[in-house]
Design a protein around this motif. Structure first.
Motif, PDB file in Angstrom:
ATOM      1  N   TYR A   1       0.781  -1.165  -0.580  1.00 15.40           N
ATOM      2  CA  TYR A   1       0.169   0.190  -0.252  1.00 15.40           C
ATOM      3  C   TYR A   1       0.896   1.217  -0.116  1.00 15.40           C
ATOM      4  CZ  TYR A   1      -3.633  -3.333   1.351  1.00 15.40           C
ATOM      5  OH  TYR A   1      -4.617  -4.242   1.410  1.00 15.40           O
ATOM      6  N   ARG A   2       0.557   2.202  -1.116  1.00 18.22           N
ATOM      7  CA  ARG A   2       1.465   3.340  -0.536  1.00 18.22           C
ATOM      8  C   ARG A   2       0.659   4.251  -0.087  1.00 18.22           C
ATOM      9  NH1 ARG A   2       5.584   4.482  -3.282  1.00 18.22           N
ATOM     10  NH2 ARG A   2       5.199   2.872  -5.049  1.00 18.22           N
ATOM     11  N   TRP A   3       1.161   5.501   0.814  1.00 14.25           N
ATOM     12  CA  TRP A   3       0.255   6.314   2.123  1.00 14.25           C
ATOM     13  C   TRP A   3       1.937   7.502   1.212  1.00 14.25           C
ATOM     14  CZ3 TRP A   3       4.917   8.344   3.932  1.00 14.25           C
ATOM     15  CH2 TRP A   3       6.324   7.612   3.971  1.00 14.25           C
ATOM     16  N   PHE A   4       0.755   8.824   1.468  1.00 15.43           N
ATOM     17  CA  PHE A   4       1.077  10.010   1.116  1.00 15.43           C
ATOM     18  C   PHE A   4       0.725  11.123   2.455  1.00 15.43           C
ATOM     19  CE2 PHE A   4       0.258   7.968  -2.914  1.00 15.43           C
ATOM     20  CZ  PHE A   4       1.240   8.589  -3.591  1.00 15.43           C
ATOM     21  N   LEU A   5       1.851  11.824   2.846  1.00 14.41           N
ATOM     22  CA  LEU A   5       0.933  12.787   3.640  1.00 14.41           C
ATOM     23  C   LEU A   5       1.479  14.171   2.975  1.00 14.41           C
ATOM     24  CD1 LEU A   5      -0.292  14.006   6.616  1.00 14.41           C
ATOM     25  CD2 LEU A   5       2.588  14.694   7.220  1.00 14.41           C
ATOM     26  N   SER A   6       0.533  14.789   2.841  1.00 18.20           N
ATOM     27  CA  SER A   6       0.881  16.361   1.727  1.00 18.20           C
ATOM     28  C   SER A   6       0.603  17.795   2.242  1.00 18.20           C
ATOM     29  CB  SER A   6      -0.001  16.383   1.145  1.00 18.20           C
ATOM     30  OG  SER A   6      -0.282  15.086  -0.407  1.00 18.20           O
ATOM     31  N   VAL A   7       1.207  18.761   2.522  1.00 20.80           N
ATOM     32  CA  VAL A   7       0.778  20.086   3.226  1.00 20.80           C
ATOM     33  C   VAL A   7       0.933  20.822   2.346  1.00 20.80           C
ATOM     34  CG1 VAL A   7       1.720  21.446   4.885  1.00 20.80           C
ATOM     35  CG2 VAL A   7       2.445  19.227   5.242  1.00 20.80           C
ATOM     36  N   TYR A   8      -0.086  21.544   1.633  1.00 22.08           N
ATOM     37  CA  TYR A   8      -1.149  22.497   0.897  1.00 22.08           C
ATOM     38  C   TYR A   8      -0.511  24.161   1.781  1.00 22.08           C
ATOM     39  CZ  TYR A   8      -3.189  18.607  -2.072  1.00 22.08           C
ATOM     40  OH  TYR A   8      -2.922  17.578  -2.910  1.00 22.08           O
ATOM     41  N   CYS A   9      -0.017  24.937   0.876  1.00 23.13           N
ATOM     42  CA  CYS A   9       0.764  25.777   1.340  1.00 23.13           C
ATOM     43  C   CYS A   9      -0.935  26.932  -0.018  1.00 23.13           C
ATOM     44  CB  CYS A   9       1.734  26.306   1.040  1.00 23.13           C
ATOM     45  SG  CYS A   9       2.787  25.115   1.858  1.00 23.13           S
ATOM     46  N   ASP A  10      -1.894  26.534  -0.521  1.00 22.69           N
ATOM     47  CA  ASP A  10      -2.441  27.359  -1.316  1.00 22.69           C
ATOM     48  C   ASP A  10      -3.783  26.829  -1.254  1.00 22.69           C
ATOM     49  OD1 ASP A  10      -4.090  28.149  -2.691  1.00 22.69           O
ATOM     50  OD2 ASP A  10      -2.938  27.863  -5.117  1.00 22.69           O
ATOM     51  N   PRO A  11      -4.319  27.602  -0.144  1.00 18.75           N
ATOM     52  CA  PRO A  11      -5.890  27.458   0.144  1.00 18.75           C
ATOM     53  C   PRO A  11      -6.724  26.766  -1.107  1.00 18.75           C
ATOM     54  CG  PRO A  11      -5.520  29.409   0.704  1.00 18.75           C
ATOM     55  CD  PRO A  11      -4.465  29.021  -0.067  1.00 18.75           C
ATOM     56  N   GLU A  12      -6.429  26.678  -2.052  1.00 17.61           N
ATOM     57  CA  GLU A  12      -7.311  26.444  -3.421  1.00 17.61           C
ATOM     58  C   GLU A  12      -7.013  24.756  -3.789  1.00 17.61           C
ATOM     59  OE1 GLU A  12     -10.540  27.561  -4.102  1.00 17.61           O
ATOM     60  OE2 GLU A  12     -10.038  29.032  -2.108  1.00 17.61           O
ATOM     61  N   LYS A  13      -5.701  24.465  -3.175  1.00 18.16           N
ATOM     62  CA  LYS A  13      -4.631  23.724  -3.990  1.00 18.16           C
ATOM     63  C   LYS A  13      -4.526  23.324  -5.646  1.00 18.16           C
ATOM     64  CE  LYS A  13      -6.699  19.636  -1.197  1.00 18.16           C
ATOM     65  NZ  LYS A  13      -7.356  18.592  -1.013  1.00 18.16           N
ATOM     66  N   GLN A  14      -4.270  24.867  -5.583  1.00 17.63           N
ATOM     67  CA  GLN A  14      -4.142  25.334  -7.368  1.00 17.63           C
ATOM     68  C   GLN A  14      -1.972  24.990  -7.656  1.00 17.63           C
ATOM     69  OE1 GLN A  14      -6.162  25.968  -9.652  1.00 17.63           O
ATOM     70  NE2 GLN A  14      -6.885  25.041  -8.184  1.00 17.63           N
ATOM     71  N   SER A  15      -1.290  24.810  -6.143  1.00 17.45           N
ATOM     72  CA  SER A  15      -0.337  25.172  -6.404  1.00 17.45           C
ATOM     73  C   SER A  15       0.250  23.544  -5.750  1.00 17.45           C
ATOM     74  CB  SER A  15       1.001  25.780  -5.056  1.00 17.45           C
ATOM     75  OG  SER A  15       0.674  27.866  -5.917  1.00 17.45           O
ATOM     76  N   PRO A  16       1.545  22.838  -6.264  1.00 17.24           N
ATOM     77  CA  PRO A  16       1.612  21.657  -5.899  1.00 17.24           C
ATOM     78  C   PRO A  16       2.024  21.355  -4.278  1.00 17.24           C
ATOM     79  CG  PRO A  16       3.650  22.478  -7.113  1.00 17.24           C
ATOM     80  CD  PRO A  16       2.242  23.046  -6.903  1.00 17.24           C
ATOM     81  N   PRO A  17       1.769  20.787  -3.177  1.00 18.87           N
ATOM     82  CA  PRO A  17       2.514  20.434  -1.958  1.00 18.87           C
ATOM     83  C   PRO A  17       3.358  20.717  -1.451  1.00 18.87           C
ATOM     84  CG  PRO A  17       1.137  18.946  -2.578  1.00 18.87           C
ATOM     85  CD  PRO A  17       0.936  19.869  -4.023  1.00 18.87           C
ATOM     86  N   ILE A  18       3.672  20.458  -0.527  1.00 20.92           N
ATOM     87  CA  ILE A  18       4.864  19.575  -0.075  1.00 20.92           C
ATOM     88  C   ILE A  18       4.187  18.075   0.146  1.00 20.92           C
ATOM     89  CG2 ILE A  18       6.423  21.539   0.573  1.00 20.92           C
ATOM     90  CD1 ILE A  18       5.975  21.099   3.190  1.00 20.92           C
ATOM     91  N   TYR A  19       5.349  17.162   0.214  1.00 20.94           N
ATOM     92  CA  TYR A  19       4.772  15.836   0.942  1.00 20.94           C
ATOM     93  C   TYR A  19       5.628  14.584   0.522  1.00 20.94           C
ATOM     94  CZ  TYR A  19       5.708  13.995  -4.157  1.00 20.94           C
ATOM     95  OH  TYR A  19       6.795  13.892  -5.154  1.00 20.94           O
ATOM     96  N   VAL A  20       5.362  13.220   1.131  1.00 24.45           N
ATOM     97  CA  VAL A  20       6.218  12.447   1.461  1.00 24.45           C
ATOM     98  C   VAL A  20       5.654  11.276   1.559  1.00 24.45           C
ATOM     99  CG1 VAL A  20       8.001  13.483   3.335  1.00 24.45           C
ATOM    100  CG2 VAL A  20       5.782  12.825   4.210  1.00 24.45           C
TER     101      VAL A  20
END
Length: 266
Positions: free
Chosen positions: A168-187
């Motif tokens: 199973y693949r997991w992600f934790l993503s942090v969005y810096c754009d409230p509209e999610k238009q910019s790519p997040p930082i993630y692991v």
């Protein structure tokens, strides 16, 4: 949701040894590993024993891939120091890519991350779990803690349990754009559920938490090792020896940058 991992320059500070996974019998056999200390807090007289943590060899095909650090500034995201970090073993390969990989025996495991967000963070943080073919198994918004620190994200009991020997693949993503238009930082990484053989399972049934920690570590079961130790720390927040053991464990997998960060999960 699918991300492509980028290379990172980070040395692996742990001697890697093989844990043999017999998929047909769903059992684990431990191999030699890196020796370190386990803290026993059963009584007020803290004792120390030796425990080996063995990192299992990831499957060759397909390789897990992944990224253990959130990486450089992306889009509207600020540059965090220390950066977003997945608390999981990883193997740096010759081509500078990583295999971020860990085993669990739990049907509903807990995933651990260092989340560097300030207390006034208002944008979305998401945890995602995918099955085969990028099928979404679970996704949830994560409420940032009041301060930067280590958090645990548990797979709820009402979600289908992890199946044995499936990745199973997991992600934790942090969005810096409230509209999610910019790519997040993630692991990103891969988890696989396995069974321990009957003899080891019987030892676990009779063992105290500190002994269970040792057994899981010797058999390369990362998620139970880190979860038990985190729970011991939360129950004994002033135990300096438990704090030192946590730092040793996290440093041993090459993540000294976050080894001293507090556990802020409730």
């Amino acid at each position: 949701m699918k991300f492509i991992s980028s290379p990172m320059k980070l040395s692996l500070a742990l001697a890697v040894s093989c844990t043999i996974i017999l998929l047909g019998q769903t059992s684990i056999v431990a191999g030699p590993g890196t020796s370190r200390q386990l803290i026993n807090t059963k009584s007020s007289n803290t004792t120390i024993t030796t425990v080996n943590f063995n990192v299992p060899t990831p499957p060759p095909e397909p390789p897990p891939g992944g990224r253990v650090l959130g990486g450089a500034k992306r889009g509207t995201c600020p540059l965090f120091k220390p950066e977003l970090t997945a608390l999981v073993p990883f193997i740096k390969k010759a081509d500078s890519t990583e295999d971020v990989w860990g085993l669990t025996t739990a049907a509903h495991p807990t995933f651990w991350f260092y989340l560097p967000l300030p207390k006034n963070w208002s944008n979305q943080v998401e945890f995602t779990l995918q099955g085969e073919g990028d099928k979404q198994i679970y996704q949830t918004a994560i409420a940032p803690p009041k301060q930067p620190g280590v958090i645990g994200v548990s797979l709820p009991k009402n979600v289908a349990p992890l199946e044995l020997n499936k990745q199973y693949r997991w992600f934790l993503s942090v969005y810096c754009d409230p509209e999610k238009q910019s790519p997040p930082i993630y692991v990103e990484g891969v988890i696989q559920r396995v069974n321990l053989n009957q003899a080891i399972a019987q030892k676990l049934e009779k063992a105290q938490p500190q002994q269970q920690l040792e057994i899981y570590a010797q058999n390369g079961i990362w998620y139970e090792t880190v979860t038990i130790l985190a729970q011991l720390r939360q129950k004994n927040p002033n135990d300096s020896k438990l704090q030192a053991e946590w730092q040793n464990l996290i440093t041993s997998i090459g993540l000294s940058n976050v080894a001293t960060q507090p556990i802020v999960s409730q």
